[in-house]
Structure formats: C-alpha cells, structure tokens
Design a protein around this motif. Structure first.
Motif, short mmCIF file in Angstrom:
data_model
loop_
_atom_site.label_atom_id
_atom_site.label_comp_id
_atom_site.label_asym_id
_atom_site.label_seq_id
_atom_site.Cartn_x
_atom_site.Cartn_y
_atom_site.Cartn_z
N ALA A 228 -15.01 -1.22 -1.60
CA ALA A 228 -14.56 -0.22 -0.63
C ALA A 228 -13.35 -0.68 0.18
O ALA A 228 -12.63 0.14 0.75
CB ALA A 228 -15.70 0.15 0.30
N ASN A 229 -13.11 -2.00 0.21
CA ASN A 229 -12.02 -2.56 1.02
C ASN A 229 -10.77 -2.88 0.23
O ASN A 229 -9.82 -3.42 0.78
CB ASN A 229 -12.51 -3.85 1.71
N ARG A 230 -10.73 -2.54 -1.04
CA ARG A 230 -9.68 -3.05 -1.90
C ARG A 230 -8.39 -2.24 -1.85
O ARG A 230 -7.30 -2.81 -1.97
CB ARG A 230 -10.17 -3.13 -3.35
N ALA A 231 -8.45 -0.93 -1.73
CA ALA A 231 -7.25 -0.10 -1.87
C ALA A 231 -7.18 0.99 -0.80
O ALA A 231 -6.70 2.10 -1.06
CB ALA A 231 -7.21 0.52 -3.25
N VAL A 232 -7.62 0.69 0.39
CA VAL A 232 -7.68 1.68 1.47
C VAL A 232 -6.26 2.17 1.80
O VAL A 232 -5.35 1.39 2.03
CB VAL A 232 -8.32 1.06 2.73
N GLY A 233 -6.09 3.48 1.79
CA GLY A 233 -4.82 4.09 2.16
C GLY A 233 -3.84 4.28 1.02
O GLY A 233 -2.74 4.81 1.24
N ASN A 234 -4.21 3.90 -0.19
CA ASN A 234 -3.25 3.99 -1.31
C ASN A 234 -3.00 5.44 -1.70
O ASN A 234 -3.91 6.27 -1.72
CB ASN A 234 -3.79 3.23 -2.52
N VAL A 235 -1.74 5.76 -2.01
CA VAL A 235 -1.40 7.09 -2.51
C VAL A 235 -2.03 7.30 -3.88
O VAL A 235 -2.53 6.37 -4.52
CB VAL A 235 0.13 7.27 -2.62
N ASN A 236 -1.99 8.54 -4.33
CA ASN A 236 -2.47 8.88 -5.67
C ASN A 236 -1.27 9.22 -6.55
O ASN A 236 -0.71 10.32 -6.47
CB ASN A 236 -3.43 10.06 -5.60
N LEU A 237 -0.85 8.27 -7.39
CA LEU A 237 0.30 8.50 -8.26
C LEU A 237 -0.01 9.52 -9.35
O LEU A 237 0.90 10.04 -10.00
CB LEU A 237 0.75 7.17 -8.90
#
Length: 381
Positions: A228-237
C-alpha cells in the motif's frame, strides 16, 4: 592521487592542490570508483537486440521486449507498445530513448493492477554499496523523462533479498518536454545483499497502480515492503490512448549525481550479452559426428552469460532459416528428425539431432541452415 594523461573533468581542486603553480593530489568529487559508476546497464537505451518495437508488451512479472535490460511489468492495465525511439533531449549526447505508448486504455484499474518499468540487478555487483551496515552508501538516480501525462510519478528501489524498499516521487511539470530528474535515497543500514548472480535489487519506475499499491503512506524511508506504500500518488499512464512516456539517460550511482557515463557501443553490448544474446549464422552452424544413424551432435560456444541460458533454436527443416543435419557428403538425410540443446552451460551447449535417418554411424555430419538463422540465448534476472 595522480593521473595518467589529463585530469578527469569531474575532479575538484582544493586549496592544498596548488603549490607554486604545480597541481598536486587533486580530489575527485564522485569518490574513488570512477569507471562503471553507473549501476544501470544500457541506461542510454542504445542496445535493443530483440528488436525496436513490440506491441502488447509486458507481462505480470515483467518481460524484456525491446531495449536490453529494461523489463516492462503490466498487470492488466490496458495495452502498450514499447519501442526504442530516436526522440531524445537536445544536445545531451543521447541517440536513443525507450518509449511506452498506450494503445488500449484502462481508466479504472483493478485494485491489484500495476505498470512498472524496471531493471533487476545482481547482488555481487552491489557489494561496494555496503548495504546493511552502518556505512551504507546513499544512492542517486538521475534520468531524462518526457510525457504528455503531467503529474506525480514514483521511482522505487527494491531490495529483493530482504523484502525492503524505498520510494520517492518526481513530477513531470510540462507536457511533451524533456526534463531531467535527480532523486537521492538514503543508504539502508538493514539487510545485506547476497553476494551472488541472482536478482538482489531493482530500480523500478511506476507508471500506474491500483489501490493495493496507492492506499497507504509513501515509503520515503527504507522499510519492509508494504504494498500500500509503494506507489502512492502515481498518475495512471493507461487512462488514455493518447498517453506516451519516454525515458533515457538512466543512471544509478553511489553518493551524489554525476554526468551520465557514456560507454562505447561494444562495451555496452558486451554487458547486455551477459543476459541475452543472439548467435547469427549463415549456412554452417557447426560440425559433429553421428553416434549412430539416428543421432548427431554439434557444439556451439558463445560469450559467457550470467548463468546457463534458455536456448531457442530455429525451426527444424529444409525451409528458409530452418536447420537440419546434413550427411558428410552435404546432402539432407532421408528423414529429418528433431533438434535440441543439451547439456547447456553459461558458455556453451551441445546441439543434438534425434531420429535422423540416413546419416553414417560415426561419420561426419554438418549442422546446416538454409540461409541466415539465429539462435537466441536468454539468462535474464
């Protein structure tokens, strides 16, 4: 420290370096390890042995589709074409980039879906980082990136030996514009890396993720892996087929960032061939002898690889690009059997022909290709 030839451009003079007009003992700004300071292989994207474009690229665990040493992991987030491209930042010395182009959109990924571009690394190449000790080195990744999809992206270091990771964010600020990013990670004093040729460590570029990877608090310090902490806030390409993402000049190094380390093409290729290589042939692949009338053997050797590779042989037969054993007189046998590779080491393999008829027992045989053919060898992490 003395130098042979001219002083390196990244050496820094201190006040005690100059005495009566003589330069003595200059100190290097990037530490003692100057050659091959870039941990990443093929960071300039110049080598693409498998080809320059692949549609519907990627797999759930990551697949190597075009540019060498960069694996694309796509867990059910639309579809992408991956390619080696000539769009590069101006006047930076790069000729190639890696491009991801969304061809099937997925605006609402499932909870466990993800998009990751990554490079796995051998533990034996990273011992000088002193990970897991009080002297653990900090690491800096730098790269050039371009996309029409602005916003926040996550870049992660993953310790596979100890199930630990750290994530940092960067922002693409301006659409369709090359931007250089530099991110520094603290050294990890927990968990030493195995001194072997296995997948100990990875640099990962997140490009999209479901809530299983984005619902926590970003792991900006080293911690045991919590998805759950790995990609917080990443856009969706993957949210639009108009999306594309380019990257080049990827460098991961101990300490602070330095200029990109360009290597000669042949050196870069040889490093890539440790993990994947293509043996190309015209007509004669090898010479062997028939153990009996139904079996023949030949020997092929190649540059040593990380481990015994998976060998993919050309199709068996008489057609263009196909292979078969010939008799000592250079004729096809009355029956063409099957071909296999066994045994296999990290530097050679034996080619075996089974169920051939018309070869002379204990006689010479030729492993023959009708025109050009290739044998593929893969020992990726």
């Amino acid at each position: 420290m003395s130098y042979i030839g001219s002083k390196p451009a990244d050496a820094v003079l201190e006040t005690n370096d100059i005495a009566d007009g003589v330069v003595t003992n200059p100190k290097l700004s990037t530490g003692s390890q100057q050659n091959f300071r870039n941990i990443i292989i093929n960071g300039d994207m110049s080598i693409a042995q498998r080809g320059t474009s692949q549609a519907s690229a990627g797999s759930s665990v990551g697949s190597y589709d075009t540019v060498d040493r960069f694996a694309f992991a796509n867990q059910n987030m639309g579809a992408f074409t991956i390619s080696q491209d000539t769009d590069v930042p101006s006047a930076q010395g790069f000729a190639k980039s890696l491009k991801l182009d969304c061809t099937t959109a997925d605006a609402s990924p499932a909870t466990n879906d993800y998009l990751i571009l990554q490079q796995p690394l051998e533990g034996q190449n990273l011992q000088y980082l002193k990970k897991g000790t009080s002297s653990a080195e900090s690491l800096t990744v730098s790269f050039w990136v371009k996309s029409n999809k602005t916003g926040t992206y996550i870049t992660q270091l993953r310790d596979n030996d100890n199930s630990r990771n750290i994530s940092k964010s960067y922002t693409i600020d301006t659409a369709d514009t090359w931007e250089k990013k530099t991110i520094t990670y603290a050294g990890d004093t927990t968990g030493t890396l195995d001194n072997d040729n296995n997948n100990s460590f990875a640099l990962q570029f997140w490009l999209g993720a479901g809530t299983n990877f984005t619902s926590g608090t970003l792991a900006t310090s080293w911690e045991s892996i919590t998805n759950a902490n790995r990609a917080v806030g990443n856009v969706n390409l993957a949210d639009s087929t108009s999306n594309e993402w380019y990257i080049t000049g990827v460098q991961l190094e101990a300490g602070t960032a330095s200029d990109f380390e360009f290597l000669p093409y042949d050196v870069n290729l040889k490093r890539c061939e440790r993990y994947y290589q293509t043996l190309e042939f015209q007509t004669i692949l090898g010479v062997g002898n028939s153990i009996d009338t139904t079996q023949a053997a030949g020997i092929n050797t190649f540059n040593k690889m990380r481990t015994a590779p998976t060998v993919t042989l050309p199709a068996t037969g008489q057609g263009a690009g196909q292979i078969s054993y010939l008799s000592a007189s250079g004729n096809y046998p009355s029956t063409i059997g099957s071909n296999s590779a066994s045994p296999i080491s990290n530097g050679s393999f034996r080619h075996r022909g089974l169920s051939y008829s018309g070869l002379t027992s204990t006689g010479v045989s030729w492993l023959y290709s009708n025109g050009a053919c290739s044998i593929l060898l893969e020992a990726e992490l």
